[in-house]
Design a protein around this motif. Structure first.
Motif, PDB file in Angstrom:
ATOM      1  N   THR A 230     -52.796 -36.567 -34.291  1.00  0.00           N
ATOM      2  CA  THR A 230     -52.545 -35.129 -34.447  1.00  0.00           C
ATOM      3  C   THR A 230     -52.695 -34.778 -35.917  1.00  0.00           C
ATOM      4  O   THR A 230     -52.058 -35.378 -36.787  1.00  0.00           O
ATOM      5  CB  THR A 230     -51.128 -34.763 -33.975  1.00  0.00           C
ATOM      6  OG1 THR A 230     -50.973 -35.162 -32.610  1.00  0.00           O
ATOM      7  CG2 THR A 230     -50.881 -33.269 -34.112  1.00  0.00           C
ATOM      8  N   ILE A 231     -53.573 -33.796 -36.204  1.00  0.00           N
ATOM      9  CA  ILE A 231     -53.837 -33.431 -37.598  1.00  0.00           C
ATOM     10  C   ILE A 231     -53.305 -32.031 -37.876  1.00  0.00           C
ATOM     11  O   ILE A 231     -53.007 -31.259 -36.961  1.00  0.00           O
ATOM     12  CB  ILE A 231     -55.351 -33.495 -37.910  1.00  0.00           C
ATOM     13  CG1 ILE A 231     -56.128 -32.517 -37.023  1.00  0.00           C
ATOM     14  CG2 ILE A 231     -55.878 -34.901 -37.735  1.00  0.00           C
ATOM     15  CD1 ILE A 231     -57.615 -32.463 -37.352  1.00  0.00           C
ATOM     16  N   GLY A 232     -53.204 -31.722 -39.173  1.00  0.00           N
ATOM     17  CA  GLY A 232     -52.664 -30.435 -39.597  1.00  0.00           C
ATOM     18  C   GLY A 232     -53.638 -29.301 -39.390  1.00  0.00           C
ATOM     19  O   GLY A 232     -54.747 -29.472 -38.867  1.00  0.00           O
ATOM     20  N   ASP A 233     -53.241 -28.136 -39.852  1.00  0.00           N
ATOM     21  CA  ASP A 233     -54.055 -26.940 -39.670  1.00  0.00           C
ATOM     22  C   ASP A 233     -55.309 -26.958 -40.539  1.00  0.00           C
ATOM     23  O   ASP A 233     -56.331 -26.377 -40.177  1.00  0.00           O
ATOM     24  CB  ASP A 233     -53.229 -25.680 -39.964  1.00  0.00           C
ATOM     25  CG  ASP A 233     -52.123 -25.478 -38.946  1.00  0.00           C
ATOM     26  OD1 ASP A 233     -52.294 -25.958 -37.803  1.00  0.00           O
ATOM     27  OD2 ASP A 233     -51.100 -24.860 -39.293  1.00  0.00           O
ATOM     28  N   GLU A 234     -55.245 -27.593 -41.685  1.00  0.00           N
ATOM     29  CA  GLU A 234     -56.393 -27.607 -42.590  1.00  0.00           C
ATOM     30  C   GLU A 234     -57.120 -28.947 -42.506  1.00  0.00           C
ATOM     31  O   GLU A 234     -56.587 -29.947 -42.026  1.00  0.00           O
ATOM     32  CB  GLU A 234     -55.942 -27.335 -44.024  1.00  0.00           C
ATOM     33  CG  GLU A 234     -55.304 -25.957 -44.205  1.00  0.00           C
ATOM     34  CD  GLU A 234     -54.913 -25.717 -45.643  1.00  0.00           C
ATOM     35  OE1 GLU A 234     -55.136 -26.620 -46.475  1.00  0.00           O
ATOM     36  OE2 GLU A 234     -54.394 -24.628 -45.929  1.00  0.00           O
ATOM     37  N   ARG A 250     -59.074 -28.803 -37.779  1.00  0.00           N
ATOM     38  CA  ARG A 250     -58.832 -27.970 -36.603  1.00  0.00           C
ATOM     39  C   ARG A 250     -60.071 -27.124 -36.323  1.00  0.00           C
ATOM     40  O   ARG A 250     -60.772 -26.702 -37.237  1.00  0.00           O
ATOM     41  CB  ARG A 250     -57.626 -27.057 -36.836  1.00  0.00           C
ATOM     42  CG  ARG A 250     -56.332 -27.770 -37.200  1.00  0.00           C
ATOM     43  CD  ARG A 250     -55.752 -28.556 -36.055  1.00  0.00           C
ATOM     44  NE  ARG A 250     -55.397 -27.710 -34.922  1.00  0.00           N
ATOM     45  CZ  ARG A 250     -54.925 -28.156 -33.763  1.00  0.00           C
ATOM     46  NH1 ARG A 250     -54.749 -29.463 -33.588  1.00  0.00           N
ATOM     47  NH2 ARG A 250     -54.622 -27.324 -32.791  1.00  0.00           N
ATOM     48  N   ILE A 251     -60.362 -26.906 -35.047  1.00  0.00           N
ATOM     49  CA  ILE A 251     -61.521 -26.103 -34.650  1.00  0.00           C
ATOM     50  C   ILE A 251     -61.110 -25.132 -33.553  1.00  0.00           C
ATOM     51  O   ILE A 251     -60.118 -25.348 -32.830  1.00  0.00           O
ATOM     52  CB  ILE A 251     -62.686 -26.983 -34.143  1.00  0.00           C
ATOM     53  CG1 ILE A 251     -62.196 -27.915 -33.015  1.00  0.00           C
ATOM     54  CG2 ILE A 251     -63.312 -27.775 -35.269  1.00  0.00           C
ATOM     55  CD1 ILE A 251     -63.301 -28.744 -32.393  1.00  0.00           C
ATOM     56  N   SER A 252     -61.888 -24.049 -33.431  1.00  0.00           N
ATOM     57  CA  SER A 252     -61.674 -23.064 -32.362  1.00  0.00           C
ATOM     58  C   SER A 252     -63.022 -22.445 -32.010  1.00  0.00           C
ATOM     59  O   SER A 252     -64.045 -22.753 -32.639  1.00  0.00           O
ATOM     60  CB  SER A 252     -60.683 -21.985 -32.817  1.00  0.00           C
ATOM     61  OG  SER A 252     -61.205 -21.271 -33.917  1.00  0.00           O
ATOM     62  N   HIS A 253     -63.031 -21.544 -31.018  1.00  0.00           N
ATOM     63  CA  HIS A 253     -64.306 -20.982 -30.543  1.00  0.00           C
ATOM     64  C   HIS A 253     -64.984 -20.104 -31.585  1.00  0.00           C
ATOM     65  O   HIS A 253     -66.201 -19.903 -31.531  1.00  0.00           O
ATOM     66  CB  HIS A 253     -64.076 -20.188 -29.245  1.00  0.00           C
ATOM     67  CG  HIS A 253     -63.322 -18.911 -29.452  1.00  0.00           C
ATOM     68  ND1 HIS A 253     -61.943 -18.869 -29.591  1.00  0.00           N
ATOM     69  CD2 HIS A 253     -63.755 -17.616 -29.569  1.00  0.00           C
ATOM     70  CE1 HIS A 253     -61.559 -17.625 -29.759  1.00  0.00           C
ATOM     71  NE2 HIS A 253     -62.624 -16.839 -29.748  1.00  0.00           N
ATOM     72  N   ASN A 254     -64.240 -19.549 -32.535  1.00  0.00           N
ATOM     73  CA  ASN A 254     -64.852 -18.698 -33.563  1.00  0.00           C
ATOM     74  C   ASN A 254     -65.026 -19.424 -34.902  1.00  0.00           C
ATOM     75  O   ASN A 254     -65.299 -18.804 -35.918  1.00  0.00           O
ATOM     76  CB  ASN A 254     -64.019 -17.427 -33.755  1.00  0.00           C
ATOM     77  CG  ASN A 254     -62.566 -17.747 -34.115  1.00  0.00           C
ATOM     78  OD1 ASN A 254     -62.196 -18.911 -34.245  1.00  0.00           O
ATOM     79  ND2 ASN A 254     -61.750 -16.700 -34.254  1.00  0.00           N
ATOM     80  N   THR A 255     -64.877 -20.746 -34.894  1.00  0.00           N
ATOM     81  CA  THR A 255     -65.088 -21.528 -36.117  1.00  0.00           C
ATOM     82  C   THR A 255     -66.586 -21.660 -36.378  1.00  0.00           C
ATOM     83  O   THR A 255     -67.353 -21.947 -35.449  1.00  0.00           O
ATOM     84  CB  THR A 255     -64.472 -22.939 -35.973  1.00  0.00           C
ATOM     85  OG1 THR A 255     -63.087 -22.812 -35.655  1.00  0.00           O
ATOM     86  CG2 THR A 255     -64.631 -23.736 -37.262  1.00  0.00           C
ATOM     87  N   ALA A 289     -59.412 -22.843 -26.282  1.00  0.00           N
ATOM     88  CA  ALA A 289     -58.161 -22.887 -27.048  1.00  0.00           C
ATOM     89  C   ALA A 289     -58.387 -23.715 -28.302  1.00  0.00           C
ATOM     90  O   ALA A 289     -59.293 -24.556 -28.356  1.00  0.00           O
ATOM     91  CB  ALA A 289     -57.048 -23.508 -26.201  1.00  0.00           C
ATOM     92  N   PRO A 290     -57.598 -23.470 -29.357  1.00  0.00           N
ATOM     93  CA  PRO A 290     -57.748 -24.269 -30.588  1.00  0.00           C
ATOM     94  C   PRO A 290     -57.596 -25.766 -30.299  1.00  0.00           C
ATOM     95  O   PRO A 290     -56.793 -26.177 -29.458  1.00  0.00           O
ATOM     96  CB  PRO A 290     -56.626 -23.743 -31.487  1.00  0.00           C
ATOM     97  CG  PRO A 290     -56.341 -22.374 -30.972  1.00  0.00           C
ATOM     98  CD  PRO A 290     -56.559 -22.442 -29.491  1.00  0.00           C
ATOM     99  N   SER A 291     -58.378 -26.548 -31.000  1.00  0.00           N
ATOM    100  CA  SER A 291     -58.345 -27.995 -30.799  1.00  0.00           C
ATOM    101  C   SER A 291     -58.603 -28.685 -32.133  1.00  0.00           C
ATOM    102  O   SER A 291     -58.417 -28.076 -33.198  1.00  0.00           O
ATOM    103  CB  SER A 291     -59.386 -28.405 -29.741  1.00  0.00           C
ATOM    104  OG  SER A 291     -59.277 -29.777 -29.435  1.00  0.00           O
TER     105      SER A 291
END
Length: 698
Positions: A230-234, A250-255, A289-291
């Motif tokens: 599990t990694i942090g937000d940055e 962290r990645i998401s659909h709008n990254t 969802a964010p991953s």
């Protein structure tokens, strides 16, 4: 005898030359740093040199116990009447040694009684599963937050084959039993242990591990463990060890399109090799969802990953870049990877592959090669739970240049025909042109130069049949040995010819006997190459570092066996170049008040001598230096191919046809043959006429 001594000294020098041949640690959390402080030196390995008793018969086996305090056995196999180590299970790791900072009894009480039965005599059991499980239990009890309590014990252990197998099994156990809620600190401790067994200094010890799938188990364990990280937000640089790096964000659909950039050193003394993992934006748009995305890079793992079920493959396929693992959400299926090539030769083509964890082998169906240039390759790969690690291999089909192929094919054909014709002419005029000692030795050199090059070309053709085909390793060793030997013989006979020219120029009144000259010439011409070629194969072949994986020729990586050809050849070319300069200086005969026309005649004489001596003394091989330079222009390769593919023709032209005495002797021989033919015709004609007259008189 001075010349014999000098030549012998020169040969010894060539033989000597032919056969001679840590990054800063990452800033870990304080607790882990304290544990591994003072353990940054490279792991040591101990050589267990056992001596088997009894007669050594090819294919026979024997076992020896490891030296104390190690437990286990070493297996030996008899090869060429010599005992050679084949497998090893020597280990010093126990619960006590791993938890040396704390009481082993408090970790797992029964462990004290396990030591006596640790490592049974069976060589195929390099670890005791009960001890592995007890270590995992000890970790869970004593250091569940960071797994750092065993780092000291692991890093202080010698990286023997048995210890490596033990550690890999321990990592597998940890990845399966202790992989819940993996934090940055746990990942760093886990990677520190992985780094210990992937150290460049101990890679050779993997060869003797009985279980051939150990390297694949290690890769799968790392991927499984990182999958639960599990990694942090940055974005984070999670692990930065010399032999394993881990990054994640962290990645998401709008990254926007995200990339991991790695830079790691593969070979000591060489520059870092780059690797880039990119996730296309169209793939990221599939996320609901964010991953998170994680990538791991290994610079040395490619050397030990052993493929299973290699059909029609006599050679292991060589990895030519970093091994990059990618952990993505299940609905992301495609990644773009850019690999910098380790071997950047212009004729090395890349093959993008993925490691199939179930099949335990590289599969090229997983990837598509989109860019393949001299220094890097770009791959589009499909990511699944079974395909999480990728790299590039040296393709069995190398990049071919049609111009070089045509030059080599045509030039080699003309060269072989020219050499055969040269030998026929020499046989025809031998008695007429070998009157004096110097002329005799000169033609001996020409005949042996032509013979050596002719046989070397024949072995070159034999080697070319193996490119892109199934081949036998033993047969490839034979082809490489004889190619090496006869090409060296060619150079040493060119050296003898150069020394003979020097002998004729500098020594006027004192002459050697013909028998002494012949003995010296054949000892140097065929003896020195035989010693160099034999030592090269004897030193490098037992470690399988003699021939290349993609061609039947001397290997460069690891063993530097190619130096056994390059050093003697270039040294002889340098000596012969000096001889040409001496000839040019002696050819110029200055006279007082010489006219421009006389100067022009002198220049023409010098140019003619240099032109004749250049191919005969192998100076054209000097252009090969330019082809060894990374990124050298194709023009140098074309010039080198032209000059050396037609070398047989040049030897015929400058060594035989342009020699005045040879031409005159050939004319006399042809005239005598014509005269004999005419005499025979006249005799036949007279006999027929006489028969007719007798018939008429009757």
């Amino acid at each position: 005898m001075k010349m014999v001594s000098a030549v012998a000294t020169f040969c010894c020098l060539l033989l000597f030359l032919a056969t001679e041949c840590y990054h800063q640690r990452p800033k870990l959390p304080p607790k882990v740093d304290d544990i591994i402080q003072g353990l940054n030196e490279k792991p040591k390995t101990r050589g267990f040199q056992g001596q088997c008793q009894g007669t050594c018969r090819n294919g026979s086996h024997c076992r020896q116990s490891c030296e104390k305090p190690f437990r286990g056995e070493i297996g030996f196999t008899c090869n060429n009447k010599r005992w050679q180590k084949s497998i090893e299970t020597c280990t010093s790791l126990t619960v006590q040694t791993l938890f040396q900072e704390i009481s082993a009894v408090s970790v797992y009480e029964p462990s004290l009684s396990i030591g006596s039965r640790f490592f049974p005599t069976a060589l195929l059991n390099p670890y005791n599963q009960e001890i592995i499980e007890s270590v995992a239990q000890g970790i869970q009890k004593k250091c569940p937050d960071d797994y750092a309590c065993i780092i000291n014990g692991v890093r202080s252990s010698e990286a023997t084959s048995g210890n490596i197998a033990f550690i890999v099994e321990l990592l597998k156990n940890i990845s399966m039993q202790l992989s819940a809620n993996i934090t940055r600190r746990k990942m760093q401790s886990f990677s520190t242990i992985v780094n210990h067994v992937l150290d460049r200094a101990v890679i050779s010890n993997w060869t003797f591990i009985p279980e051939r799938n150990t390297s694949s188990v290690l890769l799968q364990s790392v991927n499984l463990f990182a999958k639960n990280l599990t990694i942090g937000d940055e974005s984070e640089n999670i692990v930065d060890e010399p032999f394993i790096q881990t990054k994640g964000f962290r990645i998401s659909h709008n990254t926007p399109e995200k990339s991991f950039n790695f830079s790691m050193r593969v070979t000591d003394g060489e520059e870092d090799v780059q690797g880039i993992v990119s996730i296309p934006q169209k793939e990221l748009q599939k996320l609901s969802a964010p991953s998170q995305a994680i990538s791991i890079a290994f610079p040395t793992l490619g050397d030990i990953l052993e493929e299973a079920h290699l059909q029609n493959e006599s050679f292991p396929r060589q990895v030519n870049g970093l091994v990059l693992s990618v952990i993505l959400p299940e609905n992301l299926r495609q990644v773009i990877l850019t690999f910098e090539k380790i071997n950047k030769s212009h004729n090395v083509k890349a093959q993008c592959v993925g490691w199939h964890s179930r099949k335990r082998r590289w599969v090229d169906e997983a990837c598509e090669t989109t860019v393949d240039i001299m220094d890097r390759a770009k791959c589009r790969c499909n990511h699944t739970n079974l395909l999480m690690s990728f790299s590039i291999l040296m393709s069995p089909k190398t990049v071919t240049n049609k111009t070089l192929d045509y030059i080599t094919c045509i030039g080699l054909s003309i060269s072989i025909l020219s050499l055969i014709l040269c030998l026929i002419i020499e046989i025809t005029v031998w008695s007429q042109v070998t009157v004096t000692e110097i002329s005799y030795m000169r033609h001996v050199c020409i005949v042996n130069i032509a013979t050596s090059l002719l046989i070397a070309n024949a072995w070159f053709i034999a080697a070319s049949f193996f490119e892109g085909r199934e081949r036998s390793y033993s047969w490839c060793v034979v082809v490489t040995f004889f190619s090496h030997y006869f090409y060296l013989s060619l150079f040493f006979w060119m050296l003898i010819k150069a020394l003979l020219i020097l002998y004729g120029i500098l020594i006027v009144f004192r002459r050697m006997m013909k028998s002494a000259m012949m003995a010296t010439a054949f000892s140097v011409g065929y003896g020195c190459p035989l010693v160099i070629a034999a030592i090269t194969v004897a030193v490098t072949e037992p470690r399988k570092n003699y021939v290349r994986s993609q061609a039947c020729w001397l290997k460069w990586e690891n063993s530097r066996a190619l130096l056994a050809f390059v050093i003697p050849a270039l040294t002889i070319v340098a000596v012969n170049l000096i001889v040409v300069f001496i000839v040019a200086i002696n050819t110029r005969r200055p006279s007082i008040g010489s006219s421009k026309s006389q100067d022009m005649v002198t220049i023409m004489r010098i140019s003619k001598n240099v032109a004749i001596l250049t191919p005969l003394l192998g100076l054209t091989w000097g252009f090969g230096i330019a082809t060894l330079i990374k990124g050298s222009s194709l023009v140098f390769h074309i010039i080198f191919s032209l000059l050396n593919a037609f070398q047989g023709f040049f030897i015929l032209l400058f060594g035989t046809i342009l020699d005045q005495k040879t031409r005159e002797a050939l004319k006399v021989r042809m005239s005598s043959l014509k005269g004999a033919s005419r005499t025979e015709e006249n005799s036949t004609y007279n006999l027929n006429n006489g028969s007719k007259l007798v018939a008429r008189s009757r």
